[in-house]
Design a protein around this motif. Structure first.
Motif, mmCIF file in Angstrom:
data_model
loop_
_atom_site.group_PDB
_atom_site.id
_atom_site.type_symbol
_atom_site.label_atom_id
_atom_site.label_comp_id
_atom_site.label_asym_id
_atom_site.label_seq_id
_atom_site.Cartn_x
_atom_site.Cartn_y
_atom_site.Cartn_z
ATOM 1 N N TYR A 49 -2.769 12.451 -7.151
ATOM 2 C CA TYR A 49 -1.810 11.909 -8.111
ATOM 3 C C TYR A 49 -1.505 12.893 -9.233
ATOM 4 O O TYR A 49 -0.413 12.865 -9.818
ATOM 5 N N LYS A 50 -2.459 13.746 -9.555
ATOM 6 C CA LYS A 50 -2.258 14.698 -10.650
ATOM 7 C C LYS A 50 -1.356 15.859 -10.252
ATOM 8 O O LYS A 50 -0.881 16.600 -11.111
ATOM 9 N N MET A 51 -1.116 16.006 -8.966
ATOM 10 C CA MET A 51 -0.235 17.086 -8.508
ATOM 11 C C MET A 51 1.203 16.767 -8.874
ATOM 12 O O MET A 51 1.621 15.614 -8.899
ATOM 13 N N THR A 52 1.980 17.802 -9.162
ATOM 14 C CA THR A 52 3.368 17.620 -9.585
ATOM 15 C C THR A 52 4.258 17.273 -8.398
ATOM 16 O O THR A 52 4.175 17.899 -7.337
ATOM 17 N N LYS B 247 7.172 15.702 -12.413
ATOM 18 C CA LYS B 247 6.117 14.947 -13.087
ATOM 19 C C LYS B 247 4.968 14.702 -12.117
ATOM 20 O O LYS B 247 5.124 14.857 -10.902
ATOM 21 N N PRO B 248 3.801 14.273 -12.637
ATOM 22 C CA PRO B 248 2.707 13.936 -11.730
ATOM 23 C C PRO B 248 3.127 12.860 -10.745
ATOM 24 O O PRO B 248 3.952 11.988 -11.059
ATOM 25 N N ARG B 249 2.560 12.912 -9.557
ATOM 26 C CA ARG B 249 2.935 11.971 -8.487
ATOM 27 C C ARG B 249 2.646 10.523 -8.855
ATOM 28 O O ARG B 249 3.390 9.626 -8.490
ATOM 29 N N GLY B 250 1.555 10.309 -9.599
ATOM 30 C CA GLY B 250 1.188 8.949 -9.979
ATOM 31 C C GLY B 250 -0.090 8.976 -10.774
ATOM 32 O O GLY B 250 -0.456 10.000 -11.360
ATOM 33 N N SER B 251 -0.798 7.833 -10.819
ATOM 34 C CA SER B 251 -2.059 7.776 -11.552
ATOM 35 C C SER B 251 -2.875 6.591 -11.059
ATOM 36 O O SER B 251 -2.333 5.621 -10.515
ATOM 37 N N LEU B 252 -4.195 6.698 -11.246
ATOM 38 C CA LEU B 252 -5.076 5.582 -10.880
ATOM 39 C C LEU B 252 -4.984 4.444 -11.882
ATOM 40 O O LEU B 252 -5.305 3.303 -11.561
ATOM 41 N N VAL B 253 -4.574 4.760 -13.108
ATOM 42 C CA VAL B 253 -4.428 3.757 -14.166
ATOM 43 C C VAL B 253 -3.036 3.914 -14.764
ATOM 44 O O VAL B 253 -2.586 5.036 -15.029
ATOM 45 N N SER B 254 -2.358 2.800 -14.982
ATOM 46 C CA SER B 254 -1.006 2.864 -15.531
ATOM 47 C C SER B 254 -1.014 3.491 -16.922
ATOM 48 O O SER B 254 -1.856 3.157 -17.767
ATOM 49 N N ALA B 255 -0.074 4.396 -17.153
ATOM 50 C CA ALA B 255 0.062 5.018 -18.469
ATOM 51 C C ALA B 255 0.568 3.998 -19.482
ATOM 52 O O ALA B 255 1.220 3.016 -19.110
ATOM 53 N N PRO B 256 0.279 4.190 -20.774
ATOM 54 C CA PRO B 256 0.710 3.215 -21.793
ATOM 55 C C PRO B 256 2.203 2.915 -21.755
ATOM 56 O O PRO B 256 2.618 1.767 -21.934
ATOM 57 N N GLN B 257 3.026 3.924 -21.508
ATOM 58 C CA GLN B 257 4.469 3.705 -21.506
ATOM 59 C C GLN B 257 4.946 2.882 -20.313
ATOM 60 O O GLN B 257 6.077 2.401 -20.293
ATOM 61 N N ALA B 258 4.075 2.719 -19.309
ATOM 62 C CA ALA B 258 4.457 1.962 -18.116
ATOM 63 C C ALA B 258 3.911 0.531 -18.125
ATOM 64 O O ALA B 258 4.215 -0.251 -17.222
ATOM 65 N N ALA C 7 -5.092 6.130 2.558
ATOM 66 C CA ALA C 7 -4.120 6.979 3.252
ATOM 67 C C ALA C 7 -4.037 8.354 2.596
ATOM 68 O O ALA C 7 -3.927 9.375 3.282
ATOM 69 N N ILE C 8 -4.110 8.381 1.264
ATOM 70 C CA ILE C 8 -4.101 9.673 0.564
ATOM 71 C C ILE C 8 -5.359 10.460 0.903
ATOM 72 O O ILE C 8 -5.313 11.656 1.224
ATOM 73 N N PRO D 180 0.815 -1.227 0.000
ATOM 74 C CA PRO D 180 0.000 0.000 0.000
ATOM 75 C C PRO D 180 0.847 1.276 0.000
ATOM 76 O O PRO D 180 0.398 2.307 -0.495
ATOM 77 N N ALA D 181 2.077 1.198 0.530
ATOM 78 C CA ALA D 181 2.960 2.369 0.478
ATOM 79 C C ALA D 181 3.341 2.692 -0.962
ATOM 80 O O ALA D 181 3.447 3.863 -1.345
ATOM 81 N N ALA D 182 3.538 1.655 -1.778
ATOM 82 C CA ALA D 182 3.852 1.876 -3.189
ATOM 83 C C ALA D 182 2.664 2.512 -3.908
ATOM 84 O O ALA D 182 2.838 3.389 -4.764
ATOM 85 N N ILE D 183 1.463 2.088 -3.551
ATOM 86 C CA ILE D 183 0.264 2.679 -4.148
ATOM 87 C C ILE D 183 0.077 4.105 -3.641
ATOM 88 O O ILE D 183 -0.287 5.008 -4.399
ATOM 89 N N TYR D 184 0.340 4.312 -2.365
ATOM 90 C CA TYR D 184 0.293 5.660 -1.789
ATOM 91 C C TYR D 184 1.241 6.597 -2.535
ATOM 92 O O TYR D 184 0.912 7.743 -2.818
ATOM 93 N N GLY D 185 2.416 6.089 -2.904
ATOM 94 C CA GLY D 185 3.420 6.936 -3.527
ATOM 95 C C GLY D 185 3.280 7.098 -5.021
ATOM 96 O O GLY D 185 3.615 8.140 -5.571
ATOM 97 N N ALA D 186 2.777 6.045 -5.722
ATOM 98 C CA ALA D 186 2.797 6.085 -7.188
ATOM 99 C C ALA D 186 1.487 5.696 -7.845
ATOM 100 O O ALA D 186 1.337 5.852 -9.051
#
Length: 549
Positions: free
Chosen positions: A234-237, A243-254, A312-313, A72-78
């Protein structure tokens, strides 16, 4: 974060910690053997655990403080990238259903205690066996350290240990006490201790997750509110990356990185020494087969647990704190959202969730050293009692090494070093899994492939930087020939197996010596059966021999 010590939470946590400590020492009397100074007894629990004990042991072994804190820390962060742990635990069980029963059977027939024992017997190669043993030991060390990081995160949030104390001894005293307790009951009771404690650990974790997944969303306005707040965050820089902090859905490049990490992790999970140790402690082949079919229940728990990162977010954990350590996010969420007494239960679940796997991991690493380095290279005539005594001492040394990692390294790097261990373990797949089905690969070719995979994987991981690390800051790099980000471990594995296959053809053409295979086709379906000689393993009546081994 609240100031001061949360006395109620601390009291509840200490109560459960003391309870499992007593269980750990009493475990030495559970299913007590006539000769405790034997690795089969100390290191494998007498190879006597049935389906339920093995299920709890494997669950306690695989779903650890890493699960409770770092996922969950990884999800919290990214964000979505942290969910890789959920699909990989789903993928892994069909894979291991194919080979774990075979590993159990051949190990039962020949008295193998470690996977490296099997490699030595299958390929007649001490050098390959030692290489696999060293890989297992070094990959396990950061995994044990990660469990201690989980305990330390709980202590920090409760207000004991950590903090800004200038006296390192005072600051880390609670962790040192927890380490001492772990070392003592593992030394005394061996694998029986974590097997018994796993019942308490799993019960606490299931209770906490069920309550958390209902109570916390209720307090935060429901899942719709949670996801909206997480998406906005996640949209915050991120100031460190721009870059954005993360996303709810993985970007195509990831997506390649996500998929290859999940697949590579699934292939490696049950080849860790602690996983093999838990498997070999089962009393029958069917025990292992049944466990591979019911262990996916833990994946449901893991999916729910991962959701805590979003919560947590939404709860504002760490908001506005520069350089906040994501490893503290979930313990802090419990501290903020639960009544103090139940927060103590949750903290106890994390702490005990660290003790169980740390104990098994240290035992497994010690068994590898004793059987495949100490005995094979230095004292071939070591008695069973001498092996056990050495393994007990080495288990302490392994824990000290993990503790040193925790006390001297930045806590945020723990997960990256554990993932580096996954890269290394993946390089044992051709020898161990391949060896369970075929002996086509030449032993020297397997050794060369392993060396190439280890070198490439370590080198590429070393090159990866992150905002907090100049090296070993990630586990993804461009895949040669494809040009997309992918899991370094899987790329190294492909290099490993291709090189092993090519060199096998060359070595066979050169008629290089093969080495003696001490196993037979029947060994891979062996199961205990009543016989005149109880020490002689047999074949379950009615099971056909495999067409080839």
């Amino acid at each position: 974060m609240k100031d001061g010590v949360n006395g109620v939470a601390l009291g509840v946590c200490v109560f459960f910690f003391l309870a499992v400590t007593v269980l750990g020492f009493l475990a030495s009397r559970w299913r007590r053997a006539e000769n405790a100074l034997h690795l089969d007894e100390w290191g494998l629990g007498g190879r006597s655990f049935g389906t339920w004990v093995t299920w709890f042991l494997l669950g306690g072994d695989l779903y650890t403080a890493y699960t409770f804190v770092a996922v969950p820390a990884a999800i919290y962060g990214a964000g979505a990238a942290g969910f890789f742990a959920v699909p990989y635990t789903i993928i892994t069980y069909p894979l291991v259903f194919l080979f774990l029963p075979r590993l159990w059977s051949v190990s039962h027939r020949h008295g193998y205690v470690t996977s490296s024992d099997f490699i030595r017997g299958r390929f007649g190669s001490k050098s390959l066996s030692v290489a696999m043993a060293i890989t297992g030991i070094i990959a396990t060390m950061p995994y044990i350290a990660l469990q201690l990081v989980g305990i330390q995160a709980v202590l920090d949030v409760m207000g004991v240990g950590g903090g800004d104390s200038a006296n390192w001894f005072v600051k880390d005293l609670p962790l040192l006490i927890a380490f001492g307790v772990l070392a003592a009951f593992t030394y005394s009771s061996g694998l029986r201790a974590p097997a018994l404690i796993a019942f308490v650990k799993d019960a606490l974790i299931y209770i906490v997750i069920v309550v958390a997944i209902i109570y916390i969303p209720y307090k935060l306005g429901g899942f719709d509110s949670i996801f909206n707040k997480a998406d906005a965050a996640y949209k915050m820089t991120n100031p460190a990356t721009g870059k954005p902090r993360g996303s709810l859905v993985s970007a195509p490049q990831a997506q390649w990185a996500y998929a290859t990490l999940a697949l590579g992790s699934a292939m490696a999970l049950f080849l860790y020494p602690h996983s093999v140790t838990a498997v070999l402690s089962g009393k029958s082949r069917d025990t292992i087969r049944r466990n591979t079919t019911i262990l996916p229940l833990y994946s449901l728990m893991l999916g729910l647990l991962a959701m805590l990162g979003f919560m947590a977010i939404a709860a504002g954990v760490g908001k506005g704190i520069k350089g906040y350590n994501a490893q503290l996010a979930i313990p802090q969420l419990f501290e903020n959202m639960f009544p103090s007494w139940f927060a103590g239960v949750a903290f106890a679940a994390i702490a005990i969730g660290a003790l169980v796997p740390a104990a098994i991991m240290s035992i497994a690493a010690a068994n590898l050293f004793t059987r495949n380095i100490y005995k094979d290279l230095f004292k071939p005539d070591a008695t069973a009692a001498q092996e056990t005594k050495v393994s007990k001492l080495v288990s302490l040394v392994v824990k000290v090494g993990a503790l040193a990692f925790v006390l001297t390294m930045d806590k945020t790097v723990a997960i990256n070093f554990q993932l580096l261990g996954g890269i290394w373990i993946l390089q044992t797949v051709p020898a161990i899994v391949g060896g369970l089905f075929t002996r086509w690969f030449h032993r020297w070719a397997l050794l060369a492939g392993w060396a190439a995979g280890m070198a490439y994987g370590t080198w590429k991981a070393y090159q990866q930087a992150s905002p907090t690390q100049a090296h070993f800051g990630g586990n993804s790099a461009n895949i040669p020939g494809i040009g997309r980000l992918g899991y370094i471990g899987l790329t190294a594995f492909v290099l490993n197996i291709v090189l092993a296959a090519v060199l096998t053809l060359v070595l066979r053409a050169a008629k290089a010596p093969e080495g003696l295979d001490e196993t037979t086709r029947a060994d891979y379906l062996a199961d205990p059966r009543p016989s005149a000689d109880p020490t002689e393993p047999g074949i379950t009546p009615g099971l056909p021999e495999p067409a080839g081994a």
